[in-house]
Design a protein around this motif. Structure first.
Motif, PDB file in Angstrom:
ATOM      1  N   SER A 198     -11.007   2.234   9.062  1.00 25.81           N
ATOM      2  CA  SER A 198     -11.849   3.006   8.150  1.00 25.81           C
ATOM      3  C   SER A 198     -12.151   4.355   8.791  1.00 25.81           C
ATOM      4  O   SER A 198     -12.667   4.413   9.905  1.00 25.81           O
ATOM      5  CB  SER A 198     -13.157   2.261   7.873  1.00 25.81           C
TER       6      SER A 198
ATOM      7  N   TYR B 235      -8.803   6.143   4.816  1.00 26.45           N
ATOM      8  CA  TYR B 235      -8.325   5.161   5.788  1.00 26.45           C
ATOM      9  C   TYR B 235      -7.138   5.734   6.560  1.00 26.45           C
ATOM     10  O   TYR B 235      -6.511   6.706   6.127  1.00 26.45           O
ATOM     11  CB  TYR B 235      -7.917   3.861   5.087  1.00 26.45           C
TER      12      TYR B 235
ATOM     13  N   VAL C  94     -14.924   7.115   4.916  1.00 25.20           N
ATOM     14  CA  VAL C  94     -14.241   6.481   3.787  1.00 25.20           C
ATOM     15  C   VAL C  94     -14.849   6.980   2.482  1.00 25.20           C
ATOM     16  O   VAL C  94     -16.062   7.120   2.352  1.00 25.20           O
ATOM     17  CB  VAL C  94     -14.376   4.946   3.900  1.00 25.20           C
TER      18      VAL C  94
ATOM     19  N   ARG D 230     -13.557   5.578  -0.635  1.00 26.46           N
ATOM     20  CA  ARG D 230     -13.461   4.476  -1.593  1.00 26.46           C
ATOM     21  C   ARG D 230     -13.380   3.161  -0.832  1.00 26.46           C
ATOM     22  O   ARG D 230     -12.400   2.910  -0.133  1.00 26.46           O
ATOM     23  CB  ARG D 230     -12.216   4.627  -2.478  1.00 26.46           C
ATOM     24  N   PRO D 231     -14.414   2.306  -0.950  1.00 27.12           N
ATOM     25  CA  PRO D 231     -14.397   1.041  -0.206  1.00 27.12           C
ATOM     26  C   PRO D 231     -13.225   0.154  -0.617  1.00 27.12           C
ATOM     27  O   PRO D 231     -12.871   0.069  -1.792  1.00 27.12           O
ATOM     28  CB  PRO D 231     -15.734   0.390  -0.582  1.00 27.12           C
TER      29      PRO D 231
END
Length: 237
Positions: free
Chosen positions: A93, A141, A190, A192-193
């Protein structure tokens, strides 16, 4: 429960190399006596095996075993003298601004709780890891090539967390940037998880000398399907 399929990367009468799946123990765990481990899965087929090194249960990738005592001793000597070279692939991440860097941060096993390694510059043992960015993805990422120069428990996981780059799917090591790394490395967060149902760490290659023939060997473990699925998710996010 069906036993996991284990890919054989190399075998002869002296050594066996496998692509260990995530979720399988490298060695028996006294606290989980019924849990599957590499030797009890492979010995019915290959006979007595000796453990040479280990991977975390959650880590997949190339694992080397000896098939006789002489090979076991010879390989142990190579690991002890740090003549074995390993490369891991890590999905993390964050996106770092550097393309490559070296982490030199001492580590203390079981530092703040059982089974967790922490950065401890006073009481820890010297540990070194080289990191190279292979790809950066739009969601925030990165895919890293990681080469540990020492071999301490959870070294890669602790070192990357200390860079602010925790491995995806790691519940034990969250981003905790060390002051010395903040001066060297900037990490974009990050955007967008992504959920990962396995640890994003894979032992990709190992280089060693064959204990009998003395041939220099390099073995590569292809990404397993579950690692590739996580990688696809972060690539397309």
């Amino acid at each position: 429960m069906t036993a996991p399929t284990i890919e054989i990367l190399f075998q002869d009468e002296h050594i066996l190399a496998i692509n260990k799946p995530s979720g399988v123990l490298s060695i028996p765990d006294g606290g989980q006596s019924q849990a599957e481990h590499v030797r009890n899965l492979l010995e019915p087929r290959f006979g007595r095996l000796w453990t040479v090194h280990r991977l975390d249960r959650e880590t997949s990738g190339v694992l080397l075993l000896a098939r006789d005592l002489a090979a076991h001793h010879a390989l142990n000597d190579q690991f002890a003298s740090r003549n074995v070279k390993k490369e891991y692939r890590a999905i993390v991440s964050g996106t770092p601004d550097l393309d490559t860097w070296r982490i030199d941060l001492a580590l203390l096993k079981n530092g703040d709780r059982s089974h967790r390694t922490i950065i401890d510059l006073e009481d820890g043992k010297p540990a070194s890891t080289t990191v190279t960015v292979l790809e950066r993805y739009p969601g925030g990422y990165s895919l890293l090539s990681v080469r540990p120069h020492t071999g301490y428990t959870h070294q890669i996981r602790a070192h990357l967390a200390a860079c602010g780059l925790p491995i995806l799917g790691d519940p034990l090591y969250q981003a905790k940037p060390h002051a010395s790394m903040l001066d060297e490395l900037q990490v974009a967060p990050v955007r967008r998880p992504v959920f990962a149902d396995r640890l994003g760490l894979h032992a990709f290659t190992i280089q060693f000398t064959h204990p009998v023939s003395q041939v220099e060997m390099t073995l590569t473990a292809p990404y397993p399907a579950d690692f590739s699925a996580v990688l696809l998710e972060v690539k397309t996010g």
